[in-house]
Motif scaffolding. Structure first.
Motif, PDB file in Angstrom:
ATOM      1  N   GLU A 123      35.134 -78.106  -3.884  1.00  0.00           N
ATOM      2  CA  GLU A 123      36.208 -77.964  -2.911  1.00  0.00           C
ATOM      3  C   GLU A 123      35.741 -78.345  -1.509  1.00  0.00           C
ATOM      4  O   GLU A 123      36.486 -78.944  -0.739  1.00  0.00           O
TER       5      GLU A 123
ATOM      6  N   ARG B  76      35.720 -82.108  -1.414  1.00  0.00           N
ATOM      7  CA  ARG B  76      37.069 -82.670  -1.314  1.00  0.00           C
ATOM      8  C   ARG B  76      37.627 -82.542   0.098  1.00  0.00           C
ATOM      9  O   ARG B  76      38.233 -83.484   0.629  1.00  0.00           O
ATOM     10  N   GLU B  77      37.453 -81.373   0.710  1.00  0.00           N
ATOM     11  CA  GLU B  77      38.008 -81.169   2.047  1.00  0.00           C
ATOM     12  C   GLU B  77      37.285 -82.005   3.096  1.00  0.00           C
ATOM     13  O   GLU B  77      37.916 -82.526   4.022  1.00  0.00           O
TER      14      GLU B  77
ATOM     15  N   TRP C 133      34.475 -72.660   5.907  1.00  0.00           N
ATOM     16  CA  TRP C 133      33.494 -72.923   4.853  1.00  0.00           C
ATOM     17  C   TRP C 133      32.137 -72.327   5.208  1.00  0.00           C
ATOM     18  O   TRP C 133      31.460 -71.757   4.358  1.00  0.00           O
TER      19      TRP C 133
ATOM     20  N   ALA D 127      32.262 -73.257  -5.333  1.00  0.00           N
ATOM     21  CA  ALA D 127      33.278 -74.023  -4.601  1.00  0.00           C
ATOM     22  C   ALA D 127      32.709 -75.293  -3.971  1.00  0.00           C
ATOM     23  O   ALA D 127      33.331 -75.877  -3.080  1.00  0.00           O
TER      24      ALA D 127
END
Length: 206
Positions: free
Chosen positions: A126, A129-130, A83, A123
């Motif tokens: 995302e 969420r991760e 990320w 993103a």
């Protein structure tokens, strides 16, 4: 624009609540995975005596395989490094790869970029969420589950000139002092708001 996680109308890719949750997760992950690392080493019942974690015959592993089944060693560091690399590339496409660093450095760097991530990084949902998934996995090992939302009743905000009451379910996390109804957008923030919410609950929801 709406929040990628809850759909509430907001000015970025995450609403204020989920932005704060992501910020907290980035701060907590390194310490949580330090604890996970300690759980990977089986407890000793005495000097030099390792307690077996499985009953299989043969040499016993110094790693607690039951924990490995739940949390892959090094996965959190790998995910957060990916990320950090992607955010850096999107924001500064002409820069090279990020400098070497561990989970703590990558989480700290992402936290420093959080305003830009929420405002301009598609993103963002995302990432959130991760981070939450990694946090939940770690907490399942160290025995420190996340608090659950508390149902307070239904929204009592009037939504039109005819006196129509919203009626959507209102829930908040323990300690949360401000929230917006997901349906009508009414903000509960003051002691008067919370008192009115409680006072006007239907008998079956009170």
């Amino acid at each position: 624009m709406t929040c990628e996680l809850c759909g509430n109308v907001t000015s970025g890719y995450l609403c204020t609540r989920h932005r704060e949750r992501l910020a907290a997760g980035l701060q907590e992950l390194p310490a949580l995975y330090d604890e996970v690392g300690e759980c990977l080493v089986p407890r000793r019942s005495g000097w030099g005596e390792i307690v077996a974690t499985k009953s299989a015959a043969g040499p016993r592993s110094p790693i607690n395989e039951d924990v490995l089944d739940t949390v892959t060693w090094g996965r959190a560091a790998e995910v957060m490094r990916l990320w950090r690399t992607d955010v850096r590339h999107v924001r500064w496409p002409h820069r090279g790869a990020p400098p070497p660093g561990g989970l703590a450095e990558d989480c700290r760097w992402l936290a420093q970029q959080l305003d830009w991530i929420v405002a301009a990084y598609p993103a963002a949902g995302e990432i959130a969420r991760e981070v939450q998934e990694l946090e939940l996995q770690a907490r399942s090992v160290v025995g420190d589950p996340l608090p659950r939302a508390q149902r307070l009743g239904t929204c009592v905000a009037v939504t039109d000139d005819q006196g129509t009451v919203c009626g959507a379910v209102i829930s908040r996390m323990p300690g949360q002092t401000r929230l917006a109804c997901r349906w009508c957008g009414y903000v509960y923030a003051t002691a008067q708001d919370w008192a009115r919410l409680q006072h006007f609950q239907p008998a079956e929801s009170a």
